[in-house]
Design a protein around this motif. Structure first.
Motif, PDB file in Angstrom:
ATOM      1  N   PRO A  52      -3.580   0.639  -3.379  1.00 12.95           N
ATOM      2  CA  PRO A  52      -4.020   1.346  -2.464  1.00 12.95           C
ATOM      3  C   PRO A  52      -3.238   1.963  -2.318  1.00 12.95           C
ATOM      4  CG  PRO A  52      -3.883  -1.438  -1.745  1.00 12.95           C
ATOM      5  CD  PRO A  52      -3.010  -0.667  -3.142  1.00 12.95           C
ATOM      6  N   ARG A  61      -8.281  -3.094   4.693  1.00 13.68           N
ATOM      7  CA  ARG A  61      -7.577  -2.920   4.517  1.00 13.68           C
ATOM      8  C   ARG A  61      -5.631  -3.262   4.410  1.00 13.68           C
ATOM      9  NH1 ARG A  61      -7.410   1.165  -0.166  1.00 13.68           N
ATOM     10  NH2 ARG A  61      -6.190   2.439   0.439  1.00 13.68           N
ATOM     11  N   ASP A 101       0.956  -1.369  -0.294  1.00 17.55           N
ATOM     12  CA  ASP A 101      -0.366  -0.139  -0.025  1.00 17.55           C
ATOM     13  C   ASP A 101       0.489   1.285  -0.018  1.00 17.55           C
ATOM     14  OD1 ASP A 101      -1.827  -1.864   0.319  1.00 17.55           O
ATOM     15  OD2 ASP A 101      -2.803  -1.083   2.260  1.00 17.55           O
TER      16      ASP A 101
END
Length: 163
Positions: A31, A144, A7
């Protein structure tokens, strides 16, 4: 980063979000999480209007999330009322499933205790459903960061926000 399954954690002030939006738009599979609510330290009407416009623009990109943290102001007590507008706007703009409450300790200790800050988030979201609170306080972070979902079954979370 995308090729490694990582990420992109971005800490930047809101007035740089145009550049961040351009970068994120070029990498739709990566992300991106904006840290510290894009640093809304200027609480004047003009400052808040600029911050809101900037986060509205980058929030159009579905792969961008927002961590609500680090919003205390030095020398100003951390209270729900002092930070309600920031928190509510962030959630309204990004949606309940793209926002995570986070801690910025020990730095946030300049504005309030951990209990005051997390308690303030609870106070601000007291009208939210259990599912929405669970998402903001833990579930979105678990999803996430691809954490073990079993963490959501810990007694402290499961008692407050039943599955």
């Amino acid at each position: 980063l995308e090729g490694y399954g990582l990420d992109f954690e971005l800490q930047t002030a809101w007035w740089h979000l145009d550049s961040a939006r351009d970068l994120a738009a070029r990498h739709p599979g990566l992300p991106v999480t904006i840290n510290h609510t894009a640093l809304p330290s200027d609480r004047s009407e003009e400052g808040l209007a600029g911050w809101e416009a900037a986060i509205r623009s980058i929030a159009e990109l579905e792969h961008v999330h927002l961590k609500v943290s680090g919003i205390g102001l030095q020398g100003v007590p951390w209270t729900a009322e002092n930070n309600r507008r920031i928190v509510e706007t962030a959630i309204e703009v990004f949606g309940v499933h793209r926002v995570m409450f986070a801690s910025n300790f020990p730095v946030d200790g300049l504005a309030g205790s951990y209990a005051e800050i997390m308690g303030g988030f609870l106070e601000i979201t007291e009208g939210f459903t259990d599912e929405e609170q669970r998402a903001l306080f833990a579930g979105n972070a678990v999803e996430r960061y691809r954490l073990d979902p079993a963490v959501l079954e810990r007694p402290s979370l499961a008692e407050r926000w039943p599955a």
